[in-house]
Design a protein around this motif. Structure first.
Motif, PDB file in Angstrom:
ATOM      1  N   ALA A   1       0.825  -1.212   0.000  1.00  0.00           N
ATOM      2  CA  ALA A   1       0.000   0.000   0.000  1.00  0.00           C
ATOM      3  C   ALA A   1       0.860   1.263   0.000  1.00  0.00           C
ATOM      4  O   ALA A   1       0.596   2.209  -0.753  1.00  0.00           O
ATOM      5  CB  ALA A   1      -0.931  -0.015   1.210  1.00  0.00           C
ATOM      6  N   VAL A   2       1.910   1.280   0.829  1.00  0.00           N
ATOM      7  CA  VAL A   2       2.785   2.462   0.889  1.00  0.00           C
ATOM      8  C   VAL A   2       3.529   2.649  -0.424  1.00  0.00           C
ATOM      9  O   VAL A   2       3.651   3.767  -0.952  1.00  0.00           O
ATOM     10  CB  VAL A   2       3.765   2.338   2.069  1.00  0.00           C
ATOM     11  N   VAL A   3       4.026   1.553  -0.992  1.00  0.00           N
ATOM     12  CA  VAL A   3       4.763   1.634  -2.256  1.00  0.00           C
ATOM     13  C   VAL A   3       3.867   2.166  -3.367  1.00  0.00           C
ATOM     14  O   VAL A   3       4.271   3.043  -4.149  1.00  0.00           O
ATOM     15  CB  VAL A   3       5.343   0.254  -2.628  1.00  0.00           C
ATOM     16  N   LEU A   4       2.646   1.693  -3.466  1.00  0.00           N
ATOM     17  CA  LEU A   4       1.741   2.165  -4.521  1.00  0.00           C
ATOM     18  C   LEU A   4       1.418   3.639  -4.345  1.00  0.00           C
ATOM     19  O   LEU A   4       1.361   4.390  -5.337  1.00  0.00           O
ATOM     20  CB  LEU A   4       0.460   1.334  -4.518  1.00  0.00           C
ATOM     21  N   CYS A   5       1.182   4.084  -3.116  1.00  0.00           N
ATOM     22  CA  CYS A   5       0.866   5.498  -2.886  1.00  0.00           C
ATOM     23  C   CYS A   5       2.011   6.406  -3.309  1.00  0.00           C
ATOM     24  O   CYS A   5       1.783   7.540  -3.757  1.00  0.00           O
ATOM     25  CB  CYS A   5       0.536   5.726  -1.410  1.00  0.00           C
ATOM     26  N   MET A   6       3.240   5.932  -3.184  1.00  0.00           N
ATOM     27  CA  MET A   6       4.392   6.759  -3.540  1.00  0.00           C
ATOM     28  C   MET A   6       4.815   6.572  -4.994  1.00  0.00           C
ATOM     29  O   MET A   6       5.315   7.501  -5.627  1.00  0.00           O
ATOM     30  CB  MET A   6       5.569   6.420  -2.613  1.00  0.00           C
TER      31      MET A   6
ATOM     32  N   LEU B   1      18.103  10.797 -11.411  1.00  0.00           N
ATOM     33  CA  LEU B   1      17.267  10.131 -10.409  1.00  0.00           C
ATOM     34  C   LEU B   1      16.938   8.702 -10.833  1.00  0.00           C
ATOM     35  O   LEU B   1      16.998   7.769 -10.017  1.00  0.00           O
ATOM     36  CB  LEU B   1      15.985  10.927 -10.184  1.00  0.00           C
ATOM     37  N   LEU B   2      16.587   8.525 -12.104  1.00  0.00           N
ATOM     38  CA  LEU B   2      16.285   7.181 -12.578  1.00  0.00           C
ATOM     39  C   LEU B   2      17.509   6.277 -12.473  1.00  0.00           C
ATOM     40  O   LEU B   2      17.400   5.101 -12.113  1.00  0.00           O
ATOM     41  CB  LEU B   2      15.789   7.245 -14.024  1.00  0.00           C
ATOM     42  N   GLY B   3      18.677   6.821 -12.787  1.00  0.00           N
ATOM     43  CA  GLY B   3      19.897   6.041 -12.623  1.00  0.00           C
ATOM     44  C   GLY B   3      20.186   5.707 -11.171  1.00  0.00           C
ATOM     45  O   GLY B   3      20.676   4.617 -10.854  1.00  0.00           O
ATOM     46  N   ALA B   4      19.853   6.641 -10.281  1.00  0.00           N
ATOM     47  CA  ALA B   4      20.053   6.385  -8.850  1.00  0.00           C
ATOM     48  C   ALA B   4      19.130   5.276  -8.362  1.00  0.00           C
ATOM     49  O   ALA B   4      19.519   4.462  -7.517  1.00  0.00           O
ATOM     50  CB  ALA B   4      19.799   7.667  -8.056  1.00  0.00           C
ATOM     51  N   PHE B   5      17.913   5.231  -8.906  1.00  0.00           N
ATOM     52  CA  PHE B   5      16.998   4.152  -8.532  1.00  0.00           C
ATOM     53  C   PHE B   5      17.556   2.791  -8.936  1.00  0.00           C
ATOM     54  O   PHE B   5      17.453   1.805  -8.193  1.00  0.00           O
ATOM     55  CB  PHE B   5      15.629   4.364  -9.183  1.00  0.00           C
ATOM     56  N   LEU B   6      18.156   2.730 -10.129  1.00  0.00           N
ATOM     57  CA  LEU B   6      18.781   1.479 -10.554  1.00  0.00           C
ATOM     58  C   LEU B   6      19.962   1.125  -9.664  1.00  0.00           C
ATOM     59  O   LEU B   6      20.195  -0.044  -9.351  1.00  0.00           O
ATOM     60  CB  LEU B   6      19.237   1.588 -12.009  1.00  0.00           C
ATOM     61  N   ALA B   7      20.723   2.127  -9.254  1.00  0.00           N
ATOM     62  CA  ALA B   7      21.890   1.878  -8.400  1.00  0.00           C
ATOM     63  C   ALA B   7      21.466   1.300  -7.052  1.00  0.00           C
ATOM     64  O   ALA B   7      22.174   0.468  -6.471  1.00  0.00           O
ATOM     65  CB  ALA B   7      22.679   3.162  -8.203  1.00  0.00           C
ATOM     66  N   VAL B   8      20.315   1.734  -6.542  1.00  0.00           N
ATOM     67  CA  VAL B   8      19.835   1.212  -5.258  1.00  0.00           C
ATOM     68  C   VAL B   8      19.596  -0.286  -5.356  1.00  0.00           C
ATOM     69  O   VAL B   8      19.901  -1.052  -4.424  1.00  0.00           O
ATOM     70  CB  VAL B   8      18.550   1.948  -4.834  1.00  0.00           C
TER      71      VAL B   8
ATOM     72  N   PRO C   1      12.424  -0.804   5.626  1.00  0.00           N
ATOM     73  CA  PRO C   1      13.381  -1.307   4.631  1.00  0.00           C
ATOM     74  C   PRO C   1      12.702  -1.938   3.424  1.00  0.00           C
ATOM     75  O   PRO C   1      13.194  -1.806   2.296  1.00  0.00           O
ATOM     76  CB  PRO C   1      14.183  -2.353   5.414  1.00  0.00           C
ATOM     77  N   GLY C   2      11.568  -2.617   3.647  1.00  0.00           N
ATOM     78  CA  GLY C   2      10.857  -3.212   2.523  1.00  0.00           C
ATOM     79  C   GLY C   2      10.400  -2.170   1.526  1.00  0.00           C
ATOM     80  O   GLY C   2      10.549  -2.340   0.308  1.00  0.00           O
ATOM     81  N   VAL C   3       9.854  -1.067   2.021  1.00  0.00           N
ATOM     82  CA  VAL C   3       9.416   0.020   1.141  1.00  0.00           C
ATOM     83  C   VAL C   3      10.605   0.627   0.407  1.00  0.00           C
ATOM     84  O   VAL C   3      10.557   0.874  -0.809  1.00  0.00           O
ATOM     85  CB  VAL C   3       8.671   1.095   1.957  1.00  0.00           C
ATOM     86  N   ALA C   4      11.696   0.848   1.129  1.00  0.00           N
ATOM     87  CA  ALA C   4      12.863   1.505   0.532  1.00  0.00           C
ATOM     88  C   ALA C   4      13.479   0.672  -0.593  1.00  0.00           C
ATOM     89  O   ALA C   4      13.886   1.214  -1.622  1.00  0.00           O
ATOM     90  CB  ALA C   4      13.910   1.778   1.610  1.00  0.00           C
ATOM     91  N   PHE C   5      13.518  -0.640  -0.431  1.00  0.00           N
ATOM     92  CA  PHE C   5      14.161  -1.487  -1.434  1.00  0.00           C
ATOM     93  C   PHE C   5      13.242  -1.810  -2.614  1.00  0.00           C
ATOM     94  O   PHE C   5      13.728  -2.180  -3.685  1.00  0.00           O
ATOM     95  CB  PHE C   5      14.638  -2.791  -0.798  1.00  0.00           C
ATOM     96  N   LEU C   6      11.930  -1.693  -2.444  1.00  0.00           N
ATOM     97  CA  LEU C   6      11.001  -2.070  -3.501  1.00  0.00           C
ATOM     98  C   LEU C   6      10.523  -0.892  -4.338  1.00  0.00           C
ATOM     99  O   LEU C   6      10.011  -1.089  -5.437  1.00  0.00           O
ATOM    100  CB  LEU C   6       9.792  -2.803  -2.897  1.00  0.00           C
ATOM    101  N   ILE C   7      10.665   0.325  -3.835  1.00  0.00           N
ATOM    102  CA  ILE C   7      10.203   1.496  -4.591  1.00  0.00           C
ATOM    103  C   ILE C   7      10.948   1.677  -5.911  1.00  0.00           C
ATOM    104  O   ILE C   7      10.315   1.934  -6.949  1.00  0.00           O
ATOM    105  CB  ILE C   7      10.296   2.759  -3.714  1.00  0.00           C
ATOM    106  N   PRO C   8      12.277   1.583  -5.969  1.00  0.00           N
ATOM    107  CA  PRO C   8      12.980   1.850  -7.241  1.00  0.00           C
ATOM    108  C   PRO C   8      12.523   0.965  -8.398  1.00  0.00           C
ATOM    109  O   PRO C   8      12.220   1.470  -9.486  1.00  0.00           O
ATOM    110  CB  PRO C   8      14.449   1.594  -6.881  1.00  0.00           C
ATOM    111  N   SER C   9      12.470  -0.343  -8.194  1.00  0.00           N
ATOM    112  CA  SER C   9      12.041  -1.233  -9.279  1.00  0.00           C
ATOM    113  C   SER C   9      10.584  -0.994  -9.643  1.00  0.00           C
ATOM    114  O   SER C   9      10.200  -1.103 -10.820  1.00  0.00           O
ATOM    115  CB  SER C   9      12.253  -2.692  -8.874  1.00  0.00           C
ATOM    116  N   ALA C  10       9.747  -0.654  -8.655  1.00  0.00           N
ATOM    117  CA  ALA C  10       8.340  -0.386  -8.939  1.00  0.00           C
ATOM    118  C   ALA C  10       8.187   0.870  -9.793  1.00  0.00           C
ATOM    119  O   ALA C  10       7.337   0.923 -10.699  1.00  0.00           O
ATOM    120  CB  ALA C  10       7.564  -0.235  -7.627  1.00  0.00           C
TER     121      ALA C  10
END
Length: 286
Positions: free
Chosen positions: A91-96, A115-122, A153-162
């Protein structure tokens, strides 16, 4: 009247046989571990290491599905914790992710590529590498031994790929729909909510499913590091309890694994129908 021309058969008989054989081999490799795991759950523990090894269980039963609850007390709590944590994370990931993916797909702004490159780096960093910084952060925030210690941590690691996944889907939606809504006086938020979201629902559903599965599966290392209370432990920690000091209770471990993934399979089953329902919804102005 002339008879309509007959459709040309695209494949020859041996090509069709080859296609089905390839599908059969693929399904065999995909389904074989699940079939073997289910058969292991039906076997007595003494039969698992017999020689010669029997693929089909002899005198198999569902006894392990009963005794598994006695071997690990509170196993139902582990399942509930994983389901609860995964639901909140999704739910948190979808809202963001939804507004962020829309912004990355539609607007040109300074630093977008960075920013997009930083998401991939994460995504290139393993969770184990960041355990110590995350532990210090959780201790500073005072959320150790709580659900938040696994949700954050779950939200932080799953947001970039989403974001990457949903952004790619939204880029396929014609920009003419945004332009038509803008001509009618709609704001960006209104356009996202009333025009883009109904069309992007299949992509959002895919992101929700992948996020839920990812959160359901990656809770082990975070739970052992940030949590010391059994009432907050998720399913992977509960499965680890079947690994004893002297032996592993394989039949009960397999039974617990199938019982544990049942809630996730039910959620995925009910979300599948939304993959098609939102394909064209909202594309035509009412």
């Amino acid at each position: 009247m002339r008879e309509p021309p007959q459709l040309i058969n695209r494949y020859r008989w041996y090509e069709i046989i080859g296609i089905y054989c390839g599908i059969g081999v693929f399904l065999t490799f995909v389904l074989a571990p699940f079939v073997e795991g289910f058969l292991v759950s039906l076997k007595p523990l003494s039969q698992l290491f017999s020689s010669p090894y029997r693929f089909i269980p002899e005198n198999g039963s569902f006894r392990a599905y009963v005794t598994m609850w006695e071997s690990v007390p509170g196993f139902g709590r582990y399942i509930f914790n994983s389901f609860f944590i995964s639901t909140i994370v999704t739910a948190v990931v979808l809202c963001m992710v939804v507004p962020a993916a829309y912004a990355f797909a539609r607007f040109e702004f300074k630093g977008r590529g960075t920013l997009l490159g930083a998401f991939l780096a994460v995504n290139m960093f393993s969770g184990a590498v960041l355990l110590i910084p995350l532990f210090r952060l959780m201790r500073t925030l005072g959320v150790l031994n709580t659900y938040f210690a696994m949700i954050v941590p779950g939200v932080a690691f799953l947001i970039p790929s989403a974001i990457w996944l949903l952004r790619t889907y939204m880029m396929r939606i014609p920009k003419e729909l945004d332009e038509a809504a803008y001509v009618d006086g709609a704001s960006h938020f209104y356009t996202l909510r009333r025009v883009i979201l109904p069309i992007a629902m299949p992509g959002i559903t895919v992101v929700a499913i992948t996020t839920f599965i990812g959160s359901y599966a990656q809770q082990f290392i975070f739970a052992l590091t940030f949590n010391a209370k059994s009432e907050y432990m998720p399913l992977p920690v509960g499965l680890y309890a079947y690994f004893g000091r002297q032996e592993v209770i394989w039949n009960e471990l397999m039974a617990a694994s199938f019982v544990g993934i049942a809630p996730a399979m039910i959620v995925i089953f009910f979300l599948q129908r939304y993959l098609v329902s939102g394909l064209t919804a909202g594309a035509v102005k009412q």
